[in-house]
Design an enzyme around this catalytic site. Structure first.
Site, mmCIF file in Angstrom:
data_model
loop_
_atom_site.group_PDB
_atom_site.id
_atom_site.type_symbol
_atom_site.label_atom_id
_atom_site.label_comp_id
_atom_site.label_asym_id
_atom_site.label_seq_id
_atom_site.Cartn_x
_atom_site.Cartn_y
_atom_site.Cartn_z
ATOM 1 N N GLU A 98 -2.343 3.445 -5.618
ATOM 2 C CA GLU A 98 -1.244 2.786 -6.329
ATOM 3 C C GLU A 98 0.081 3.431 -5.934
ATOM 4 O O GLU A 98 0.239 4.646 -5.977
ATOM 5 C CB GLU A 98 -1.456 2.890 -7.849
ATOM 6 C CG GLU A 98 -0.265 2.508 -8.705
ATOM 7 C CD GLU A 98 0.274 1.091 -8.461
ATOM 8 O OE1 GLU A 98 -0.518 0.145 -8.406
ATOM 9 O OE2 GLU A 98 1.519 0.949 -8.313
ATOM 10 N N ASP A 130 1.646 5.019 -1.059
ATOM 11 C CA ASP A 130 1.840 3.697 -0.459
ATOM 12 C C ASP A 130 0.589 3.438 0.373
ATOM 13 O O ASP A 130 0.269 4.216 1.291
ATOM 14 C CB ASP A 130 3.091 3.728 0.423
ATOM 15 C CG ASP A 130 3.382 2.378 1.046
ATOM 16 O OD1 ASP A 130 2.421 1.621 1.341
ATOM 17 O OD2 ASP A 130 4.557 2.072 1.257
ATOM 18 N N ASP A 153 -5.136 -5.960 -3.547
ATOM 19 C CA ASP A 153 -4.327 -6.826 -4.412
ATOM 20 C C ASP A 153 -3.018 -6.104 -4.714
ATOM 21 O O ASP A 153 -2.767 -5.668 -5.826
ATOM 22 C CB ASP A 153 -5.086 -7.145 -5.712
ATOM 23 C CG ASP A 153 -4.271 -8.051 -6.637
ATOM 24 O OD1 ASP A 153 -3.279 -8.642 -6.162
ATOM 25 O OD2 ASP A 153 -4.634 -8.164 -7.823
#
Ligand code: SAM
Length: 241
Positions: A98, A130, A153
């Site tokens: 995340e 990242d 996602d």
């Protein structure tokens, strides 16, 4: 498109500067939570059907008899995809990457109730990074970790990324990195708010098996999940970035 009752009470729980330099906002609207980045809707806790389906379909596509699976998820969001993986009987571990440290921290507060505090599950590791940089580094390692399912996602889709840099995830280089992390027989999946034929074509050129799963939404075009497995080849040379 998600709809909401406009009479619901709206409370801004946090407004911080995100990693992309813009506003990152957590709101409670009635009984639900919403996350926005630079004014763009990222995720809410109202539905999550397609975010869960991405994980379920990926695990369902694994070869039968496969022992406990390792799952990698790109983007924690409200944690629905990670929770789906952790609840699956065939899953051993779930790694989540995340970008936003605040999103991870918000799971310590009331947002965390939505997915039953996935980040505290001992089988779950949440990396604050990242994923583009993380993939470049991890896939380039001498002995990269292997995942049975890699579920991405981070964006609204291959043609609508939340940052320009995320575009690399849906290009040849990103697919090469992702493929390097797949265990034999592993499945790669991508979430999209709409069908993207050019991306499907790119996948078909690189994977022997590509499945497109459409998940109906209340209004508008279906959410789309792309599943890819059986890569034609992996070039170690192109993995260094
Ligand atoms: C649509 S939400 C994820 C929804 C998630 N599937 C769920 O069940 O809640 C996208 C998430 O990806 C994160 N993200 C966006 N770009 C990223 C990147 N380059 N690396 C890691 N995370 C990223 C966002 O901060 C956000 O938390």
């Amino acid at each position: 498109m998600k709809t909401r009752d406009t009479t619901e009470e709206t409370v801004t729980l946090a407004r911080v500067t995100g990693e992309t330099g813009g506003d990152l906002v957590l709101r409670r609207v009635g009984a639900h939570y919403e996350i926005y980045s630079n004014g763009v809707f990222l995720m809410d806790t109202r539905d999550g059907t397609s975010e869960r389906e991405m994980v379920r379909a990926s695990l369902g596509a694994l070869p039968p008899g496969r022992s406990l699976a390792r799952v990698l998820i790109g983007g924690l969001g409200v944690g629905f995809s990670a929770r789906e993986a952790l609840n699956h009987p065939r899953v051993a571990t779930v790694d989540v990457v995340e970008l936003e440290p605040h999103v991870i921290d918000w799971h310590d507060g009331e947002l965390g109730e939505a997915a039953d505090r996935v980040h505290l599950d001992p089988r779950c590791r949440v990396y604050n990074a990242d994923i583009v940089d993380w993939l470049e580094e991890t896939a380039g390692a001498a002995r990269p970790p292997r995942y049975d399912a890699v579920c991405l996602d981070t964006d609204n889709g291959p043609d609508w990324t939340v940052t320009e840099g995320n575009g690399r995830l849906y290009e040849a280089q990103g697919l090469e990195w992702l493929t390097r992390l797949l265990a034999p027989g592993g499945v790669l999946s991508f979430w999209s708010a709409n069908a993207v034929p050019a991306f499907e074509e790119l996948l078909r050129g690189r994977f022997a098996s590509v499945e497109v799963v459409e998940v109906p939404v209340a209004r508008g075009v279906p959410d789309t999940v792309y599943l890819a497995s059986a890569p034609y080849r992996v070039s170690a040379r192109t993995c260094s970035g």
